[in-house]
Design a protein around this motif. Structure first.
Motif, PDB file in Angstrom:
ATOM      1  N   GLY A 186       0.821  -1.209   0.000  1.00  0.00           N
ATOM      2  CA  GLY A 186       0.000   0.000   0.000  1.00  0.00           C
ATOM      3  C   GLY A 186       0.853   1.256   0.000  1.00  0.00           C
ATOM      4  O   GLY A 186       0.568   2.222  -0.712  1.00  0.00           O
ATOM      5  N   GLY A 187       1.941   1.247   0.791  1.00  0.00           N
ATOM      6  CA  GLY A 187       2.844   2.383   0.823  1.00  0.00           C
ATOM      7  C   GLY A 187       3.597   2.560  -0.483  1.00  0.00           C
ATOM      8  O   GLY A 187       3.819   3.689  -0.936  1.00  0.00           O
ATOM      9  N   MET A 188       3.970   1.449  -1.112  1.00  0.00           N
ATOM     10  CA  MET A 188       4.667   1.525  -2.402  1.00  0.00           C
ATOM     11  C   MET A 188       3.781   2.168  -3.468  1.00  0.00           C
ATOM     12  O   MET A 188       4.226   3.033  -4.234  1.00  0.00           O
ATOM     13  CB  MET A 188       5.087   0.120  -2.848  1.00  0.00           C
ATOM     14  CG  MET A 188       6.167  -0.515  -2.008  1.00  0.00           C
ATOM     15  SD  MET A 188       6.528  -2.196  -2.578  1.00  0.00           S
ATOM     16  CE  MET A 188       7.795  -2.688  -1.416  1.00  0.00           C
ATOM     17  N   VAL A 189       2.538   1.727  -3.511  1.00  0.00           N
ATOM     18  CA  VAL A 189       1.619   2.274  -4.505  1.00  0.00           C
ATOM     19  C   VAL A 189       1.389   3.767  -4.262  1.00  0.00           C
ATOM     20  O   VAL A 189       1.369   4.574  -5.204  1.00  0.00           O
ATOM     21  CB  VAL A 189       0.287   1.495  -4.475  1.00  0.00           C
ATOM     22  CG1 VAL A 189      -0.763   2.188  -5.339  1.00  0.00           C
ATOM     23  CG2 VAL A 189       0.495   0.064  -4.959  1.00  0.00           C
ATOM     24  N   GLN A 190       1.218   4.147  -3.010  1.00  0.00           N
ATOM     25  CA  GLN A 190       1.015   5.569  -2.689  1.00  0.00           C
ATOM     26  C   GLN A 190       2.215   6.409  -3.096  1.00  0.00           C
ATOM     27  O   GLN A 190       2.059   7.522  -3.613  1.00  0.00           O
ATOM     28  CB  GLN A 190       0.744   5.729  -1.189  1.00  0.00           C
ATOM     29  CG  GLN A 190      -0.606   5.219  -0.740  1.00  0.00           C
ATOM     30  CD  GLN A 190      -1.746   5.984  -1.369  1.00  0.00           C
ATOM     31  OE1 GLN A 190      -1.682   7.194  -1.550  1.00  0.00           O
ATOM     32  NE2 GLN A 190      -2.806   5.281  -1.718  1.00  0.00           N
ATOM     33  N   GLN A 191       3.420   5.870  -2.889  1.00  0.00           N
ATOM     34  CA  GLN A 191       4.613   6.618  -3.276  1.00  0.00           C
ATOM     35  C   GLN A 191       4.661   6.824  -4.783  1.00  0.00           C
ATOM     36  O   GLN A 191       4.982   7.928  -5.262  1.00  0.00           O
ATOM     37  CB  GLN A 191       5.879   5.883  -2.822  1.00  0.00           C
ATOM     38  CG  GLN A 191       7.160   6.579  -3.245  1.00  0.00           C
ATOM     39  CD  GLN A 191       8.397   5.926  -2.689  1.00  0.00           C
ATOM     40  OE1 GLN A 191       8.399   5.487  -1.537  1.00  0.00           O
ATOM     41  NE2 GLN A 191       9.462   5.864  -3.480  1.00  0.00           N
ATOM     42  N   SER A 192       4.324   5.784  -5.536  1.00  0.00           N
ATOM     43  CA  SER A 192       4.337   5.918  -7.001  1.00  0.00           C
ATOM     44  C   SER A 192       3.269   6.897  -7.479  1.00  0.00           C
ATOM     45  O   SER A 192       3.481   7.640  -8.444  1.00  0.00           O
ATOM     46  CB  SER A 192       4.131   4.547  -7.653  1.00  0.00           C
ATOM     47  OG  SER A 192       5.253   3.719  -7.436  1.00  0.00           O
ATOM     48  N   LEU A 193       2.125   6.904  -6.817  1.00  0.00           N
ATOM     49  CA  LEU A 193       1.075   7.843  -7.190  1.00  0.00           C
ATOM     50  C   LEU A 193       1.501   9.284  -6.938  1.00  0.00           C
ATOM     51  O   LEU A 193       1.176  10.190  -7.710  1.00  0.00           O
ATOM     52  CB  LEU A 193      -0.211   7.531  -6.411  1.00  0.00           C
ATOM     53  CG  LEU A 193      -0.957   6.255  -6.812  1.00  0.00           C
ATOM     54  CD1 LEU A 193      -2.101   5.992  -5.840  1.00  0.00           C
ATOM     55  CD2 LEU A 193      -1.499   6.366  -8.230  1.00  0.00           C
ATOM     56  N   LEU A 194       2.243   9.502  -5.859  1.00  0.00           N
ATOM     57  CA  LEU A 194       2.669  10.860  -5.510  1.00  0.00           C
ATOM     58  C   LEU A 194       3.844  11.336  -6.360  1.00  0.00           C
ATOM     59  O   LEU A 194       3.923  12.513  -6.727  1.00  0.00           O
ATOM     60  CB  LEU A 194       3.039  10.923  -4.028  1.00  0.00           C
ATOM     61  CG  LEU A 194       1.886  10.769  -3.031  1.00  0.00           C
ATOM     62  CD1 LEU A 194       2.420  10.679  -1.612  1.00  0.00           C
ATOM     63  CD2 LEU A 194       0.908  11.927  -3.149  1.00  0.00           C
ATOM     64  N   THR A 195       4.775  10.427  -6.662  1.00  0.00           N
ATOM     65  CA  THR A 195       5.994  10.826  -7.363  1.00  0.00           C
ATOM     66  C   THR A 195       5.919  10.611  -8.864  1.00  0.00           C
ATOM     67  O   THR A 195       6.684  11.195  -9.626  1.00  0.00           O
ATOM     68  CB  THR A 195       7.206  10.050  -6.816  1.00  0.00           C
ATOM     69  OG1 THR A 195       7.011   8.642  -7.048  1.00  0.00           O
ATOM     70  CG2 THR A 195       7.358  10.302  -5.324  1.00  0.00           C
ATOM     71  N   GLY A 196       5.008   9.741  -9.322  1.00  0.00           N
ATOM     72  CA  GLY A 196       4.926   9.438 -10.734  1.00  0.00           C
ATOM     73  C   GLY A 196       6.031   8.546 -11.249  1.00  0.00           C
ATOM     74  O   GLY A 196       6.258   8.441 -12.451  1.00  0.00           O
ATOM     75  N   THR A 197       6.768   7.901 -10.326  1.00  0.00           N
ATOM     76  CA  THR A 197       7.865   7.025 -10.691  1.00  0.00           C
ATOM     77  C   THR A 197       7.729   5.701  -9.953  1.00  0.00           C
ATOM     78  O   THR A 197       6.825   5.514  -9.139  1.00  0.00           O
ATOM     79  CB  THR A 197       9.229   7.652 -10.357  1.00  0.00           C
ATOM     80  OG1 THR A 197       9.341   7.772  -8.922  1.00  0.00           O
ATOM     81  CG2 THR A 197       9.363   9.030 -10.986  1.00  0.00           C
ATOM     82  N   GLY A 198       8.674   4.801 -10.229  1.00  0.00           N
ATOM     83  CA  GLY A 198       8.746   3.561  -9.487  1.00  0.00           C
ATOM     84  C   GLY A 198       9.281   3.809  -8.085  1.00  0.00           C
ATOM     85  O   GLY A 198       9.550   4.954  -7.673  1.00  0.00           O
ATOM     86  N   LEU A 199       9.480   2.724  -7.351  1.00  0.00           N
ATOM     87  CA  LEU A 199       9.907   2.841  -5.970  1.00  0.00           C
ATOM     88  C   LEU A 199      11.264   3.517  -5.847  1.00  0.00           C
ATOM     89  O   LEU A 199      11.523   4.274  -4.910  1.00  0.00           O
ATOM     90  CB  LEU A 199       9.943   1.443  -5.338  1.00  0.00           C
ATOM     91  CG  LEU A 199      10.090   1.365  -3.824  1.00  0.00           C
ATOM     92  CD1 LEU A 199       8.914   2.027  -3.129  1.00  0.00           C
ATOM     93  CD2 LEU A 199      10.240  -0.075  -3.358  1.00  0.00           C
ATOM     94  N   PHE A 200      12.151   3.268  -6.825  1.00  0.00           N
ATOM     95  CA  PHE A 200      13.501   3.832  -6.792  1.00  0.00           C
ATOM     96  C   PHE A 200      13.692   4.897  -7.890  1.00  0.00           C
ATOM     97  O   PHE A 200      14.809   5.163  -8.315  1.00  0.00           O
ATOM     98  CB  PHE A 200      14.529   2.712  -6.956  1.00  0.00           C
ATOM     99  CG  PHE A 200      14.493   1.708  -5.832  1.00  0.00           C
ATOM    100  CD1 PHE A 200      15.141   1.949  -4.643  1.00  0.00           C
ATOM    101  CD2 PHE A 200      13.774   0.526  -5.978  1.00  0.00           C
ATOM    102  CE1 PHE A 200      15.108   1.023  -3.619  1.00  0.00           C
ATOM    103  CE2 PHE A 200      13.727  -0.398  -4.960  1.00  0.00           C
ATOM    104  CZ  PHE A 200      14.383  -0.153  -3.757  1.00  0.00           C
ATOM    105  N   GLY A 201      12.600   5.476  -8.335  1.00  0.00           N
ATOM    106  CA  GLY A 201      12.690   6.576  -9.279  1.00  0.00           C
ATOM    107  C   GLY A 201      12.620   6.190 -10.743  1.00  0.00           C
ATOM    108  O   GLY A 201      12.774   7.052 -11.624  1.00  0.00           O
ATOM    109  N   GLY A 202      12.394   4.926 -11.052  1.00  0.00           N
ATOM    110  CA  GLY A 202      12.322   4.504 -12.431  1.00  0.00           C
ATOM    111  C   GLY A 202      11.066   4.997 -13.125  1.00  0.00           C
ATOM    112  O   GLY A 202       9.992   5.023 -12.549  1.00  0.00           O
ATOM    113  N   HIS A 203      11.213   5.428 -14.376  1.00  0.00           N
ATOM    114  CA  HIS A 203      10.060   5.891 -15.155  1.00  0.00           C
ATOM    115  C   HIS A 203      10.355   5.692 -16.627  1.00  0.00           C
ATOM    116  O   HIS A 203      11.514   5.522 -17.049  1.00  0.00           O
ATOM    117  CB  HIS A 203       9.757   7.364 -14.868  1.00  0.00           C
ATOM    118  CG  HIS A 203      10.897   8.292 -15.134  1.00  0.00           C
ATOM    119  ND1 HIS A 203      11.144   8.828 -16.370  1.00  0.00           N
ATOM    120  CD2 HIS A 203      11.882   8.761 -14.306  1.00  0.00           C
ATOM    121  CE1 HIS A 203      12.215   9.600 -16.306  1.00  0.00           C
ATOM    122  NE2 HIS A 203      12.686   9.573 -15.051  1.00  0.00           N
ATOM    123  N   ALA A 204       9.303   5.723 -17.419  1.00  0.00           N
ATOM    124  CA  ALA A 204       9.456   5.483 -18.866  1.00  0.00           C
ATOM    125  C   ALA A 204      10.155   6.646 -19.541  1.00  0.00           C
ATOM    126  O   ALA A 204      10.019   7.790 -19.124  1.00  0.00           O
ATOM    127  CB  ALA A 204       8.076   5.256 -19.481  1.00  0.00           C
TER     128      ALA A 204
END
Length: 204
Positions: A186-204
């Motif tokens: 749940g915390g991981m998903v919330q972080q991605s929703l807030l940051t727009g990236t993966g858990l460690f900053g990965g993004h397309a």
């Protein structure tokens, strides 16, 4: 004379009633003597049978009063196991992807929508078919545990950990990790929703 005698009797009755016990005393006594929950001390202790691994008498919504406690424990274990796998997959997706353009997004949330509905439906129906088979078609609270099976026990122990160890110890470890994983994903998903990236900053 009669009036004065009546007045004296009324005064005596009023004086005696002042020393009578309050009618709410028994209610207050029973409320104070009721056993309270260990984890939520301002709530009453749940009425389900004690002795399950990881039982801290935590049932603030009173679900166990309306549903079979074995069915609830089975649901908790299944969701917890799925959450543990989800935590692992959430991290792996950011660094390793399957070949193909539709699987290339390192952001787990965006990857979920990028693959389309077909693979997701395959997973849902495939896992549902497996669960139906493991339960031998008994999927309701009325018949799921007719054979005496313990909640969450499907005889799956490929490494043989339960043979030399204490079953209750492993059951406590599992349910603890299940609960932690459900909070973690749940915390991981919330972080991605807030940051727009993966858990460690990965993004397309």
């Amino acid at each position: 004379m009669a009036r004065s005698t009546l007045a004296v009797l009324v005064a005596l009755c009023a004086g005696v009633s002042a020393f009578a016990p309050a009618p709410t005393g028994s209610v207050r006594t029973s409320a104070l003597s009721a056993e309270m929950s260990k984890s939520v001390p301002f709530l009453l202790k749940p009425t389900y049978p004690s002795g399950m691994a990881g039982d801290f008498e935590f049932d603030p919504l009173g679900l166990a009063e309306n549903f079979d406690i074995k069915w609830l424990r089975e649901a908790e274990l299944k969701n917890g196991r799925a959450a543990m796998l989800a935590c692992l997959g959430y991290v792996v997706q950011e660094f390793y992807q399957l070949p193909g353009e539709q699987y290339s997004n390192p952001n787990p949330l965006e990857a979920f929508s990028q693959v389309g509905p077909e693979p997701i439906l395959q997973l849902i129906f495939g896992l549902g078919f497996i669960e139906y088979g493991m339960n031998k078609g008994k999927m309701t609270t009325m018949n799921m545990f007719e054979d005496g099976r313990e909640p969450g026990d499907f005889g799956f122990d490929p490494m043989g950990l339960m043979k030399p160890g204490d079953p209750n110890e492993y059951a406590l470890k599992e349910i603890t990790h299940c609960r932690l994983a459900m909070l973690a994903i749940g915390g991981m998903v919330q972080q991605s929703l807030l940051t727009g990236t993966g858990l460690f900053g990965g993004h397309a």
